[in-house]
Design an enzyme around this catalytic site. Sequence first.
Site, PDB file in Angstrom:
ATOM      1  N   ASP A  45      -3.826  -0.557  -4.560  1.00  0.00           N
ATOM      2  CA  ASP A  45      -3.905   0.841  -4.133  1.00  0.00           C
ATOM      3  C   ASP A  45      -3.994   0.905  -2.600  1.00  0.00           C
ATOM      4  O   ASP A  45      -3.965   1.974  -2.001  1.00  0.00           O
ATOM      5  CB  ASP A  45      -5.050   1.598  -4.820  1.00  0.00           C
ATOM      6  CG  ASP A  45      -6.409   0.974  -4.591  1.00  0.00           C
ATOM      7  OD1 ASP A  45      -6.478  -0.101  -3.949  1.00  0.00           O
ATOM      8  OD2 ASP A  45      -7.412   1.554  -5.054  1.00  0.00           O
ATOM      9  N   ASP A  84      -3.218  -2.129  -9.475  1.00  0.00           N
ATOM     10  CA  ASP A  84      -4.521  -1.484  -9.311  1.00  0.00           C
ATOM     11  C   ASP A  84      -4.574  -0.189 -10.100  1.00  0.00           C
ATOM     12  O   ASP A  84      -3.657   0.634 -10.015  1.00  0.00           O
ATOM     13  CB  ASP A  84      -4.756  -1.143  -7.828  1.00  0.00           C
ATOM     14  CG  ASP A  84      -5.647  -2.145  -7.145  1.00  0.00           C
ATOM     15  OD1 ASP A  84      -6.403  -2.862  -7.841  1.00  0.00           O
ATOM     16  OD2 ASP A  84      -5.601  -2.215  -5.898  1.00  0.00           O
ATOM     17  N   GLU A 182     -14.414  -9.423  -2.670  1.00  0.00           N
ATOM     18  CA  GLU A 182     -13.983  -8.935  -1.354  1.00  0.00           C
ATOM     19  C   GLU A 182     -15.191  -8.670  -0.450  1.00  0.00           C
ATOM     20  O   GLU A 182     -16.176  -8.034  -0.862  1.00  0.00           O
ATOM     21  CB  GLU A 182     -13.180  -7.626  -1.512  1.00  0.00           C
ATOM     22  CG  GLU A 182     -12.786  -7.022  -0.164  1.00  0.00           C
ATOM     23  CD  GLU A 182     -11.755  -5.912  -0.256  1.00  0.00           C
ATOM     24  OE1 GLU A 182     -11.302  -5.574  -1.359  1.00  0.00           O
ATOM     25  OE2 GLU A 182     -11.400  -5.380   0.822  1.00  0.00           O
TER      26      GLU A 182
HETATM   27  O1  KIV Z   1      -5.483  -2.870  -2.929  1.00  0.00           O
HETATM   28  C1  KIV Z   1      -5.615  -4.016  -2.454  1.00  0.00           C
HETATM   29  O2  KIV Z   1      -4.882  -4.436  -1.540  1.00  0.00           O
HETATM   30  C2  KIV Z   1      -6.687  -4.851  -2.970  1.00  0.00           C
HETATM   31  C3  KIV Z   1      -6.890  -6.184  -2.312  1.00  0.00           C
HETATM   32  C4  KIV Z   1      -7.594  -5.985  -1.032  1.00  0.00           C
HETATM   33  C5  KIV Z   1      -7.606  -7.131  -3.181  1.00  0.00           C
HETATM   34  O3  KIV Z   1      -7.367  -4.473  -3.866  1.00  0.00           O
END
Ligand code: KIV
Length: 275
Positions: A45, A84, A182
Amino acid sequence: MVNGVTVPEVRARKGGRRLVMITAYDTPGARIADAAGVDLILVGDSVANNVLGYDDTLQVTVDDMERHVAAVARAHTRALVVADLPWLSYHSGPASAVTNAGRLVRAGAGGVKLEGGRKRLGVVEALTDAEIPVMGHLGLTPQSVLAMGGFKVQGRGGEAIARLQEDASALADAGVFAIVLEGIPDRVAQSITESVPVPTIGIGAGRECDGQVLVFHDLLGLGHLPVPRFVRQYASLAQDASAAIGRWADDVRDGSFPSDDESYHLPEQAARDPR
Ligand code: KIV
């Protein structure tokens, strides 16, 4: 259709060869990443910040994600595509989470990722019951930016560390096949990695995770903002692209573009002057 890296293969990499995951948001990006041999492509996302021009991920909808997942899926990558689940697509309960995740799977995702720990166990169980593989995401979870008061490193104190450990174990028990960690201290990530039976994939979480993930635009220098300290930049593509466009603009302005070779000619002209 399963013809590349599978969820069980990712799961089986626990403690083995490190997993490599990168984000991608469109067909050319996915092709570039896949040609480099990554294991997983995350349609993050973070499309919000990197492609759509938003300041955070809270603006991204399931419609947005569906479109970007479909674009990535059209690259037919060997890498496993994970999508996501955007903010509010899984917060109102398991039933709507399954519906929304199903849309992303039908668009081409081989699994979905969601943020949060024990609060999300019901959703993780409903998704896995619906045969949708789930990746967890703990620590600095960008969808919690308002609650966290900014993008801040998490898990720095005793209680916060214990909460992260418990969240990771609970997610693993609920059936996630991997967990993104993260923005947490490396020792905390190491201890979680040693204690859960599924691979951890770190971003800003030190080197002891079972794998690493970076954002495509950060790694390649395609963004316009300074990158966080955990990013290693391997190229400066935004700069290179502006310089290339600038060279073309110069050629247009001085009349050297297009050349004869770059132009079509009438047949009699071509016969006289074959090129
Ligand atoms: O949306 C994204 O880029 C993420 C990464 C930072 C793991 O969730």
